[in-house]
Design a protein around this motif. Structure first.
Motif, PDB file in Angstrom:
ATOM      1  N   ASP A  39       0.827  -1.208   0.000  1.00 11.00           N
ATOM      2  CA  ASP A  39       0.000   0.000   0.000  1.00 11.00           C
ATOM      3  C   ASP A  39       0.862   1.259   0.000  1.00 11.00           C
ATOM      4  O   ASP A  39       2.052   1.222   0.322  1.00 11.00           O
ATOM      5  CB  ASP A  39      -0.918   0.014   1.225  1.00 11.00           C
ATOM      6  CG  ASP A  39      -2.084  -0.944   1.091  1.00 11.00           C
ATOM      7  OD1 ASP A  39      -2.442  -1.286  -0.048  1.00 11.00           O
ATOM      8  OD2 ASP A  39      -2.641  -1.346   2.130  1.00 11.00           O
ATOM      9  N   ALA A  40       0.226   2.384  -0.329  1.00  5.76           N
ATOM     10  CA  ALA A  40       0.938   3.662  -0.335  1.00  5.76           C
ATOM     11  C   ALA A  40       1.515   3.974   1.046  1.00  5.76           C
ATOM     12  O   ALA A  40       2.610   4.544   1.157  1.00  5.76           O
ATOM     13  CB  ALA A  40      -0.003   4.780  -0.781  1.00  5.76           C
ATOM     14  N   PHE A  41       0.785   3.615   2.093  1.00  5.82           N
ATOM     15  CA  PHE A  41       1.274   3.727   3.464  1.00  5.82           C
ATOM     16  C   PHE A  41       1.378   2.305   4.009  1.00  5.82           C
ATOM     17  O   PHE A  41       0.412   1.783   4.556  1.00  5.82           O
ATOM     18  CB  PHE A  41       0.337   4.590   4.310  1.00  5.82           C
ATOM     19  CG  PHE A  41       0.272   6.020   3.859  1.00  5.82           C
ATOM     20  CD1 PHE A  41       1.202   6.939   4.295  1.00  5.82           C
ATOM     21  CD2 PHE A  41      -0.723   6.434   2.974  1.00  5.82           C
ATOM     22  CE1 PHE A  41       1.150   8.258   3.873  1.00  5.82           C
ATOM     23  CE2 PHE A  41      -0.782   7.744   2.545  1.00  5.82           C
ATOM     24  CZ  PHE A  41       0.165   8.662   2.998  1.00  5.82           C
ATOM     25  N   PRO A  42       2.542   1.681   3.854  1.00  2.00           N
ATOM     26  CA  PRO A  42       2.671   0.257   4.191  1.00  2.00           C
ATOM     27  C   PRO A  42       2.345  -0.022   5.657  1.00  2.00           C
ATOM     28  O   PRO A  42       2.639   0.777   6.546  1.00  2.00           O
ATOM     29  CB  PRO A  42       4.144  -0.043   3.894  1.00  2.00           C
ATOM     30  CG  PRO A  42       4.565   1.017   2.928  1.00  2.00           C
ATOM     31  CD  PRO A  42       3.790   2.233   3.319  1.00  2.00           C
ATOM     32  N   ALA A  43       1.727  -1.183   5.867  1.00  5.69           N
ATOM     33  CA  ALA A  43       1.390  -1.626   7.219  1.00  5.69           C
ATOM     34  C   ALA A  43       2.116  -2.930   7.521  1.00  5.69           C
ATOM     35  O   ALA A  43       2.578  -3.632   6.617  1.00  5.69           O
ATOM     36  CB  ALA A  43      -0.114  -1.815   7.362  1.00  5.69           C
ATOM     37  N   ARG A  44       2.193  -3.240   8.810  1.00  6.97           N
ATOM     38  CA  ARG A  44       2.836  -4.457   9.267  1.00  6.97           C
ATOM     39  C   ARG A  44       1.778  -5.378   9.875  1.00  6.97           C
ATOM     40  O   ARG A  44       0.820  -4.906  10.477  1.00  6.97           O
ATOM     41  CB  ARG A  44       3.893  -4.108  10.309  1.00  6.97           C
ATOM     42  CG  ARG A  44       4.940  -5.189  10.535  1.00  6.97           C
ATOM     43  CD  ARG A  44       6.120  -4.655  11.306  1.00  6.97           C
ATOM     44  NE  ARG A  44       5.788  -4.411  12.711  1.00  6.97           N
ATOM     45  CZ  ARG A  44       6.334  -3.445  13.447  1.00  6.97           C
ATOM     46  NH1 ARG A  44       7.190  -2.605  12.894  1.00  6.97           N
ATOM     47  NH2 ARG A  44       6.004  -3.306  14.710  1.00  6.97           N
ATOM     48  N   VAL A  45       1.984  -6.666   9.731  1.00  6.80           N
ATOM     49  CA  VAL A  45       1.081  -7.662  10.309  1.00  6.80           C
ATOM     50  C   VAL A  45       1.757  -8.260  11.534  1.00  6.80           C
ATOM     51  O   VAL A  45       2.818  -8.881  11.422  1.00  6.80           O
ATOM     52  CB  VAL A  45       0.732  -8.774   9.300  1.00  6.80           C
ATOM     53  CG1 VAL A  45      -0.179  -9.818   9.951  1.00  6.80           C
ATOM     54  CG2 VAL A  45       0.068  -8.182   8.057  1.00  6.80           C
TER      55      VAL A  45
END
Length: 281
Positions: A240-246
């Motif tokens: 995503d444009a603003f990467p997230a972490r799982v």
């Protein structure tokens, strides 16, 4: 072509506004009392502008094989962004939406009608009450995106609520909720403890800056009795444009720490966001 004009209306929980997107011909931003609630592109329902909505969509994408129809219960409707997405990406899905704000439903129905081909039933009702009356083992995915103003109501933050969610999901079903918190994460930790007590598998999806306590923000809580597609979630969230972490497993248990499940009698609403945390423009 007529120029799209903003629409403002008093609804049950404040002043709702629909504002056209100048860059997309039939796209609209919904705000309530100035806080952004939903973004919808009527011509492209798979376009998700808000990062939290994309992360919820990633969870749905990973819940079953691509295109497979699902039975989905949405607690909280807004402008029906996720129901439209599911209808577009998983044709044949049966969906129920429960939205407590009658005025907001009327506004969305008048100006952002749902596609006639989609099997989406909308009910003006209380989310917790509806959940407790819903048949057991009746849905594949339960999406909770319920905010009273900018806070998750206390009736949706207890272990009993988590148990009600577990009851309506089929074996292997997925629970996905949009939450918001900031360090030291007292609310978020209690929510994780609630769902850890009712489900075997948990994951949390959020931006690294939120997880590190650098700012207040959204976090997507996922729960299931079936192993989650962590690799698929991580791949989508990172792109995503603003990467997230799982977060999962040991790191998630570390976040929960000594937090205990919270019963109905002690449940509280999610914290008030700092000024400007979810503002626009």
């Amino acid at each position: 072509m007529n120029e799209a004009l903003p629409v403002s209306r008093r609804v049950d929980h404040g002043i709702a506004k629909l504002m056209p997107d100048v860059d997309r011909e039939r796209a609209w931003l919904l705000t309530v009392d100035g806080a952004p609630q939903s973004y919808v592109d009527l011509d492209d329902p798979a376009h998700l502008e808000f990062e939290y909505a994309r992360r919820l969509a990633h969870a749905v994408d990973c819940a079953a094989d691509e295109g497979e129809p699902l039975d989905v219960l949405h607690l909280g409707g807004g402008a029906m962004t996720l129901p439209r997405y599911v209808a577009a990406t998983r044709p044949g899905s049966r969906q129920v939406v429960v939205e407590a704000d009658h005025g907001l439903l009327a506004l969305v129905t008048d100006h952002l009608p749902l596609p006639g081909t989609a099997d989406i039933t909308v009910h003006a009702d209380d989310a917790r009450g509806w959940l407790e009356k819903a048949p057991a083992c009746s849905v594949d995915v339960l999406i909770a995106d319920v905010f009273g103003g900018s806070r998750v109501p206390a009736q949706l933050t207890s272990r009993e609520y988590a148990g009600a969610a577990r009851r309506v999901l089929r074996p292997g079903g997925l629970y996905a909720a949009n939450l918001a918190d900031g360090a030291p994460f007292a609310f978020l930790r209690s929510q994780l403890a609630n769902f850890a007590a009712e489900f075997e598998e948990l994951a949390l999806v959020a931006e690294p800056a939120v997880l590190r306590g650098r700012r207040f923000g959204n976090a997507i809580l996922l729960a299931s009795h079936h192993p989650l597609d962590l690799a698929g979630l991580a791949r989508r969230s990172a792109s995503d444009a603003f990467p997230a972490r799982v977060e999962h497993g040991r790191e998630l248990r570390r976040l929960i720490g000594d937090a205990e499940p919270v019963g109905d009698g002690d449940a509280v609403a999610s914290p008030e966001p700092p000024e400007g945390a979810f503002g626009i423009g």
